[in-house]
Write a protein that holds these residues in place. Structure first.
Motif, PDB file in Angstrom:
ATOM      1  N   ARG A  91       0.842  -1.191   0.000  1.00 58.71           N
ATOM      2  CA  ARG A  91       0.000   0.000   0.000  1.00 58.71           C
ATOM      3  C   ARG A  91       0.879   1.243   0.000  1.00 58.71           C
ATOM      4  NH1 ARG A  91      -3.213   1.287   4.230  1.00 58.71           N
ATOM      5  NH2 ARG A  91      -1.906   0.163   5.737  1.00 58.71           N
ATOM      6  N   VAL A  92       0.496   2.223  -0.822  1.00 59.55           N
ATOM      7  CA  VAL A  92       1.222   3.490  -0.866  1.00 59.55           C
ATOM      8  C   VAL A  92       0.207   4.630  -0.818  1.00 59.55           C
ATOM      9  CG1 VAL A  92       3.182   2.568  -2.151  1.00 59.55           C
ATOM     10  CG2 VAL A  92       1.231   3.505  -3.384  1.00 59.55           C
ATOM     11  N   PRO A  93       0.598   5.799  -0.318  1.00 60.94           N
ATOM     12  CA  PRO A  93      -0.340   6.927  -0.243  1.00 60.94           C
ATOM     13  C   PRO A  93      -0.764   7.428  -1.621  1.00 60.94           C
ATOM     14  CG  PRO A  93       1.536   7.265   1.221  1.00 60.94           C
ATOM     15  CD  PRO A  93       1.875   6.097   0.344  1.00 60.94           C
ATOM     16  N   THR A  94      -2.004   7.825  -1.716  1.00 59.12           N
ATOM     17  CA  THR A  94      -2.504   8.535  -2.898  1.00 59.12           C
ATOM     18  C   THR A  94      -2.326  10.034  -2.666  1.00 59.12           C
ATOM     19  OG1 THR A  94      -4.717   8.705  -1.964  1.00 59.12           O
ATOM     20  CG2 THR A  94      -4.241   6.761  -3.318  1.00 59.12           C
ATOM     21  N   LEU A  95      -2.609  10.809  -3.690  1.00 61.89           N
ATOM     22  CA  LEU A  95      -2.575  12.262  -3.517  1.00 61.89           C
ATOM     23  C   LEU A  95      -3.559  12.686  -2.435  1.00 61.89           C
ATOM     24  CD1 LEU A  95      -1.667  15.081  -4.336  1.00 61.89           C
ATOM     25  CD2 LEU A  95      -3.380  15.036  -6.178  1.00 61.89           C
ATOM     26  N   THR A  96      -4.745  12.062  -2.395  1.00 58.34           N
ATOM     27  CA  THR A  96      -5.711  12.372  -1.344  1.00 58.34           C
ATOM     28  C   THR A  96      -5.138  12.060   0.028  1.00 58.34           C
ATOM     29  OG1 THR A  96      -7.650  12.060  -2.759  1.00 58.34           O
ATOM     30  CG2 THR A  96      -7.977  11.728  -0.403  1.00 58.34           C
ATOM     31  N   ARG A 155     -12.054  13.742  -7.673  1.00 58.60           N
ATOM     32  CA  ARG A 155     -13.212  13.018  -7.130  1.00 58.60           C
ATOM     33  C   ARG A 155     -12.908  12.326  -5.815  1.00 58.60           C
ATOM     34  NH1 ARG A 155     -13.613  11.652 -12.508  1.00 58.60           N
ATOM     35  NH2 ARG A 155     -12.733   9.587 -12.166  1.00 58.60           N
ATOM     36  N   THR A 156     -11.783  11.631  -5.728  1.00 62.39           N
ATOM     37  CA  THR A 156     -11.467  10.896  -4.497  1.00 62.39           C
ATOM     38  C   THR A 156     -11.331  11.856  -3.331  1.00 62.39           C
ATOM     39  OG1 THR A 156     -10.327   9.193  -5.784  1.00 62.39           O
ATOM     40  CG2 THR A 156      -9.848   9.295  -3.424  1.00 62.39           C
ATOM     41  N   LEU A 157     -10.656  12.963  -3.534  1.00 63.10           N
ATOM     42  CA  LEU A 157     -10.491  13.960  -2.477  1.00 63.10           C
ATOM     43  C   LEU A 157     -11.832  14.563  -2.092  1.00 63.10           C
ATOM     44  CD1 LEU A 157      -8.705  15.702  -0.659  1.00 63.10           C
ATOM     45  CD2 LEU A 157      -8.332  17.236  -2.615  1.00 63.10           C
ATOM     46  N   ALA A 158     -12.656  14.907  -3.075  1.00 62.49           N
ATOM     47  CA  ALA A 158     -13.967  15.491  -2.787  1.00 62.49           C
ATOM     48  C   ALA A 158     -14.840  14.515  -2.010  1.00 62.49           C
ATOM     49  CB  ALA A 158     -14.651  15.902  -4.088  1.00 62.49           C
ATOM     50  N   ASP A 159     -14.844  13.239  -2.407  1.00 64.34           N
ATOM     51  CA  ASP A 159     -15.656  12.246  -1.704  1.00 64.34           C
ATOM     52  C   ASP A 159     -15.180  12.066  -0.265  1.00 64.34           C
ATOM     53  OD1 ASP A 159     -17.159  11.880  -3.967  1.00 64.34           O
ATOM     54  OD2 ASP A 159     -16.136  10.053  -4.608  1.00 64.34           O
TER      55      ASP A 159
END
Length: 554
Positions: free
Chosen positions: A200-205, A337-341
């Protein structure tokens, strides 16, 4: 599009000389350049200064030109080609659609059109980050859900995870999140992604919400925000930060509150606060800027308190399909979208995605002007929240009505009340543009307010206009204002028009609208009645028409 030859080149107009036969490669590149901006027209056979000099003999048969462009672009671009005669010569107008994403030549050349500092257009290479940025503006990719190269789970901050859980409680977010361990929380909010090897690695979100500040600074160098207080051209506060987003919101609110004075009004048994800037609108505007900014563009999110307004701006224009004319009614189209959600589930922003409603409500319920987005362009979104004094009587009216209903006024109703307060008298057609819906929807809103006793209707069905009701004016202690706004009777309006004609010799429709404060349909009905009775005579037609004394005038 018109057949008239434009006077000069612009972002959407390109001239190409064909005296020496423009090579197909240059023609295709110029078309790709237009398509990767806003689309437009390429005029073949026209010099840079706008002089039409005609087509080369090899280009005078235009039938195969559209096919050549489709064959030499990827994905294939469909253009429309037509022949136009200008100054005695034949030129070709090539209509280029705006590409839904990006388009290249079949040799892999990506170009985009832009304006230079002097306003003249140019074609420049379309860099990889610009291609990603354009794709995200069309909703084709979601960079906020992508892993960030070079990061590990160690780049996520346990203290920011705790802040996230506290935010869920503070803002009334999805309480299911509080029951999850770190790994499950990461999956639920898209804070991490799994690579093919299972790690697992971090996403921008993930970095933006719970990342360590050092990792954010190194891995997301475009992330920056500023809070500025400018008073009479003096800088009282001016600091830039790169905090994770939840910490950023806390920091911005904490530093803004000392500059946000508040008074109170008595409404019945309760005291109601009246701040200079509604904090719900502040939070929504700032959160929207941080969430929806383009993280491929350099530039900070600015939160700036000026003498007459709070201004919030962010890099990256509106998403494709979202315009200033449909902000209130279009479906939410987040760039990230991922950040907004994730922010919706935490509870920081409106769960329905209708955050713009919250910003409008925070302005209008205090009798202040609507949020101003007019400075928004293709490079940035700018919202201006005027900080002029509140209308305390209007605030009392809204509070009393919402308590009677045990619910907030619908946003269309609030906009309608604000419009009637500002303009004194409105028609359904006038309101329609403000609520960004059709006239039928505006009429339903006004009729509902009429049934609630807040506004009154005047005139017949076609020419009906609306004012605040007598009860509202009486509640505000201004009975005379109601009498003024309710207007004159039909007989009084007729006398006003006839007196005007006797004094000035003639009258136009616009004069009648201003004199009697009537809508367009009411004015037409009044003039038609006076003309039918022989008291006025019409001269001319349409906009140029005017009226003089008729044969049966008293």
């Amino acid at each position: 599009m018109t057949d008239a030859l434009p006077s000069a080149e612009s972002l959407t107009v390109e001239f190409k000389s064909d005296l020496k036969k423009l090579p197909d490669r240059e023609l295709v590149e110029a078309i790709v350049c237009l398509a990767n901006a806003e689309g437009g027209e390429l005029w073949l056979g026209v010099e840079d200064d706008g002089r039409p000099t005609g087509l080369h003999v090899d280009h005078q048969m235009l039938a195969g030109l559209a096919g050549m462009v489709a064959a030499r672009t990827s994905p294939s671009l469909t253009v429309r080609v037509s022949s136009v005669e200008a100054a005695g010569v034949c030129v070709a107008r090539i209509e280029v659609p705006k590409a839904q994403g990006e388009v290249a030549t079949n040799n892999g050349v990506y170009l985009r059109r832009r304006l230079k500092s002097d306003g003249s257009p140019e074609c420049v290479p379309m860099l990889p980050h610009e291609r990603i940025s354009r794709a995200s503006s069309f909703g084709l990719i979601d960079v906020s859900g992508q892993p960030v190269a070079g990061t590990t789970l160690a780049d996520l901050d346990p203290l920011e995870r705790e802040r996230l859980r506290q935010a869920v409680q503070q803002y009334g977010g999805d309480r299911v999140l509080l029951e999850l361990d770190d790994e499950a929380l990461d999956g639920a909010l898209g804070l991490t992604a799994r690579l093919q090897d299972g790690t697992r690695v971090p996403t921008l979100t993930g970095l933006l919400l719970v990342g360590r500040e050092g990792a954010l600074r190194e891995r997301v160098p475009t992330h920056e925000f500023a809070f500025q207080v400018l008073a009479q051209q003096a800088v009282r506060f001016n600091e830039f930060r790169r905090f994770p987003l939840l910490k950023a919101l806390d920091w911005l609110e904490t530093n803004f509150r000392p500059y946000n004075p508040e008074e109170e009004i008595q409404v019945g048994l309760f005291r109601v606060p009246v701040p200079m800037v509604d904090m719900a609108a502040f939070r929504e505007a700032v959160a929207n800027a941080l969430i929806h900014r383009d993280y491929h563009r350099l530039g900070a999110v600015h939160v700036r308190l000026e003498d007459e307004a709070l201004v919030v701006s962010n890099p990256g224009g509106l998403m494709d399909g979202v315009t200033l004319a449909n902000l209130l009614v279009t479906e939410p189209r987040p760039r990230n979208r991922t950040l907004a959600d994730a922010m919706k589930r935490v509870g920081v922003v409106e769960r329905s995605g209708r955050g713009v409603d919250t910003i409008f409500r925070g302005m209008l319920k205090f009798g202040r002007p609507s949020p101003d987005y007019s400075r928004t362009d293709s490079h940035s979104v700018v919202v201006r929240l005027p900080t002029e004094p509140a209308d305390l009587d209007f605030r009392r009216l809204v509070v009393e009505e919402e308590r009677r209903r045990s619910a907030e006024l619908p946003i269309d109703s609030l906009i309608a009340l604000a419009a009637v307060r500002e303009l004194k008298r409105v028609t359904a057609e006038e309101l329609a543009s403000r609520i960004q819906r059709d006239a039928a929807s505006a009429k339903r809103t006004l009729e509902a307010l009429t049934e609630a006793g807040l506004v009154e209707a005047h005139g017949n069905a076609r020419g009906r206009s609306y004012t605040l009701s007598a009860a509202v004016y009486q509640r505000q202690g201004d009975k005379a204002a109601y009498t003024r706004q309710a207007g004159f009777t039909d007989l009084q309006n007729e006398q006003l028009v006839l007196n005007y004609v006797r004094q000035h010799g003639q009258i136009k429709r616009a004069d009648v609208m201003e004199l009697c404060r009537l809508g367009e349909n009411q004015t037409k009905a009044l003039l038609s009645r006076l003309k039918g009775d022989g008291r006025l005579t019409q001269h001319g037609t349409r906009r140029g028409s005017y009226y003089t004394t008729g044969p049966d005038a008293p």
